[in-house]
Design a protein around this motif. Structure first.
Motif, PDB file in Angstrom:
ATOM      1  N   VAL A 187       9.130  19.869   1.576  1.00  0.00           N
ATOM      2  CA  VAL A 187       9.494  19.185   0.332  1.00  0.00           C
ATOM      3  C   VAL A 187      10.992  19.298   0.147  1.00  0.00           C
ATOM      4  N   GLY A 188      11.641  18.151  -0.077  1.00  0.00           N
ATOM      5  CA  GLY A 188      13.090  18.125  -0.226  1.00  0.00           C
ATOM      6  C   GLY A 188      13.778  17.916   1.115  1.00  0.00           C
ATOM      7  N   ALA A 189      15.091  17.841   1.059  1.00  0.00           N
ATOM      8  CA  ALA A 189      15.865  17.665   2.287  1.00  0.00           C
ATOM      9  C   ALA A 189      15.677  18.886   3.183  1.00  0.00           C
ATOM     10  N   THR A 190      15.285  18.624   4.423  1.00  0.00           N
ATOM     11  CA  THR A 190      14.955  19.708   5.356  1.00  0.00           C
ATOM     12  C   THR A 190      15.848  19.602   6.590  1.00  0.00           C
ATOM     13  N   PRO A 191      16.444  20.685   7.029  1.00  0.00           N
ATOM     14  CA  PRO A 191      17.276  20.632   8.249  1.00  0.00           C
ATOM     15  C   PRO A 191      16.459  20.115   9.432  1.00  0.00           C
ATOM     16  N   ILE A 192      17.030  19.190  10.172  1.00  0.00           N
ATOM     17  CA  ILE A 192      16.305  18.594  11.290  1.00  0.00           C
ATOM     18  C   ILE A 192      16.016  19.634  12.362  1.00  0.00           C
ATOM     19  N   GLU A 193      16.838  20.679  12.442  1.00  0.00           N
ATOM     20  CA  GLU A 193      16.587  21.736  13.432  1.00  0.00           C
ATOM     21  C   GLU A 193      15.273  22.456  13.141  1.00  0.00           C
ATOM     22  N   MET A 194      14.936  22.629  11.877  1.00  0.00           N
ATOM     23  CA  MET A 194      13.674  23.270  11.512  1.00  0.00           C
ATOM     24  C   MET A 194      12.486  22.393  11.917  1.00  0.00           C
ATOM     25  N   ILE A 195      12.634  21.106  11.666  1.00  0.00           N
ATOM     26  CA  ILE A 195      11.542  20.187  12.027  1.00  0.00           C
ATOM     27  C   ILE A 195      11.383  20.136  13.544  1.00  0.00           C
ATOM     28  N   LYS A 196      12.491  20.090  14.280  1.00  0.00           N
ATOM     29  CA  LYS A 196      12.415  20.056  15.742  1.00  0.00           C
ATOM     30  C   LYS A 196      11.775  21.326  16.289  1.00  0.00           C
ATOM     31  N   ALA A 248       0.369  12.969  -1.666  1.00  0.00           N
ATOM     32  CA  ALA A 248       0.879  13.934  -2.645  1.00  0.00           C
ATOM     33  C   ALA A 248      -0.266  14.690  -3.306  1.00  0.00           C
ATOM     34  N   HIS A 249      -1.363  14.002  -3.601  1.00  0.00           N
ATOM     35  CA  HIS A 249      -2.527  14.681  -4.174  1.00  0.00           C
ATOM     36  C   HIS A 249      -3.143  15.649  -3.159  1.00  0.00           C
ATOM     37  N   PHE A 250      -3.154  15.242  -1.915  1.00  0.00           N
ATOM     38  CA  PHE A 250      -3.663  16.123  -0.862  1.00  0.00           C
ATOM     39  C   PHE A 250      -2.852  17.418  -0.803  1.00  0.00           C
ATOM     40  N   LEU A 251      -1.552  17.293  -1.002  1.00  0.00           N
ATOM     41  CA  LEU A 251      -0.671  18.471  -0.990  1.00  0.00           C
ATOM     42  C   LEU A 251      -0.625  19.179  -2.342  1.00  0.00           C
ATOM     43  N   LYS A 252      -1.386  18.653  -3.325  1.00  0.00           N
ATOM     44  CA  LYS A 252      -1.434  19.229  -4.681  1.00  0.00           C
ATOM     45  C   LYS A 252      -0.062  19.221  -5.343  1.00  0.00           C
ATOM     46  N   ASP A 267       0.807  -1.227   0.000  1.00  0.00           N
ATOM     47  CA  ASP A 267       0.000   0.000   0.000  1.00  0.00           C
ATOM     48  C   ASP A 267       0.836   1.271   0.000  1.00  0.00           C
ATOM     49  N   ASN A 268       2.149   1.142   0.055  1.00  0.00           N
ATOM     50  CA  ASN A 268       3.008   2.326   0.169  1.00  0.00           C
ATOM     51  C   ASN A 268       2.780   3.334  -0.957  1.00  0.00           C
ATOM     52  N   ASP A 269       2.807   2.856  -2.201  1.00  0.00           N
ATOM     53  CA  ASP A 269       2.682   3.777  -3.338  1.00  0.00           C
ATOM     54  C   ASP A 269       1.322   4.460  -3.348  1.00  0.00           C
ATOM     55  N   LYS A 270       0.273   3.716  -3.014  1.00  0.00           N
ATOM     56  CA  LYS A 270      -1.066   4.304  -2.980  1.00  0.00           C
ATOM     57  C   LYS A 270      -1.165   5.375  -1.896  1.00  0.00           C
ATOM     58  N   TYR A 324       5.369  13.499  -7.994  1.00  0.00           N
ATOM     59  CA  TYR A 324       5.764  14.291  -6.838  1.00  0.00           C
ATOM     60  C   TYR A 324       7.247  14.082  -6.534  1.00  0.00           C
ATOM     61  N   PRO A 325       7.895  15.084  -5.960  1.00  0.00           N
ATOM     62  CA  PRO A 325       9.306  14.944  -5.601  1.00  0.00           C
ATOM     63  C   PRO A 325       9.446  14.190  -4.279  1.00  0.00           C
ATOM     64  N   VAL A 326      10.632  13.711  -4.025  1.00  0.00           N
ATOM     65  CA  VAL A 326      10.951  13.093  -2.728  1.00  0.00           C
ATOM     66  C   VAL A 326      12.263  13.704  -2.251  1.00  0.00           C
ATOM     67  N   PRO A 327      12.408  13.808  -0.930  1.00  0.00           N
ATOM     68  CA  PRO A 327      11.466  13.391   0.114  1.00  0.00           C
ATOM     69  C   PRO A 327      10.385  14.443   0.376  1.00  0.00           C
ATOM     70  N   ILE A 328       9.297  13.943   0.970  1.00  0.00           N
ATOM     71  CA  ILE A 328       8.238  14.818   1.481  1.00  0.00           C
ATOM     72  C   ILE A 328       8.013  14.429   2.934  1.00  0.00           C
TER      73      ILE A 328
END
Length: 230
Positions: free
Chosen positions: A212-221, A185-189, A176-179, A194-198
């Motif tokens: 979208v794309g590589a994101t600094p972990i400090e931003m996510i934290k 990805a459709h929800f995010l339009k 079910d991963n791809d689905k 779609y690109p990876v990573p998301i």
């Protein structure tokens, strides 16, 4: 003039428009009769046209009822809402994304981080060790889910991949991963390609933000800390 009657039937069966029938009839009368008899045959031509109008040389049905069937509106297929995700230890759970709300059975943490990635994508793989650290830093608050998109792995190859990239959090290798990835990805339009990573963040099932794309972990934290205080 009886020889013209079969010709009338032939003209009526051609489904020509009015003007074409008149021109064809004129030619037949002119060709069949002599020039001197043309004026006398002209009255016969008008009779031919009158018979044609009665015998169906019109493009409309004789009963005046249109035979064109109306086009019925087609219903869009309902998107899939339930997805079975399973990790390499065969821990399986049901992820539901319905009405823009995400829930994961057997998961008690209020914040869920979903990482859509591909094993061949360097930016995707570069985030994995930091997401593993993030999961260990917030064991009671955050639940990290890795979804491998656009590829499937055997259990053996996935274990090697996770060991190489120091991943110990939940990574799904389910059919079910791809689905699921397409649905999010459709929800995010972001479309089908779609690109990876998301990376998506949900709190109590409600979508809050994504990267979208590589994101600094400090931003996510920093965003997780803000969600914890809300």
């Amino acid at each position: 003039m009886r020889f013209l009657l079969p010709i009338l039937d032939i003209i009526a069966s051609l489904n020509l428009d009015h003007l074409s029938c008149i021109v064809l009839g004129s030619y037949i009368v002119w060709d069949t009769c002599t020039r001197k008899a043309f004026m006398r045959s002209l009255s016969l031509l008008f009779m031919l046209v009158s018979l044609y109008l009665w015998t169906g040389c019109s493009d409309k049905p004789s009963d005046g009822i249109s035979t064109t069937k109306p086009m019925l509106p087609t219903e869009s297929p309902r998107p899939q809402t339930d997805f079975r995700i399973t990790d390499i230890d065969q821990r399986s759970t049901l992820l539901t994304f319905k009405n823009n709300k995400l829930t994961v059975a057997k998961v008690a943490q209020p914040i869920i981080l979903v990482h859509l990635f591909a094993s061949w994508s360097a930016p995707s793989c570069g985030m994995i060790p930091y997401l593993d650290t993030l999961q260990k830093s917030y064991p009671k608050t955050v639940f990290v889910i890795g979804i491998i998109a656009n590829s499937r792995h055997s259990e053996k190859s996935l274990r090697r991949f996770m060991k190489k990239h120091h991943a110990s959090y939940f990574i799904s290798n389910s059919p079910d991963n791809d689905k699921l990835a397409q649905r999010l990805a459709h929800f995010l339009k972001l479309g089908d390609n779609y690109p990876v990573p998301i990376t998506l963040l949900f709190k109590n099932g409600v979508y809050t933000m994504h990267y979208v794309g590589a994101t600094p972990i400090e931003m996510i934290k920093a965003d997780i800390e803000q969600l914890r205080r809300q």
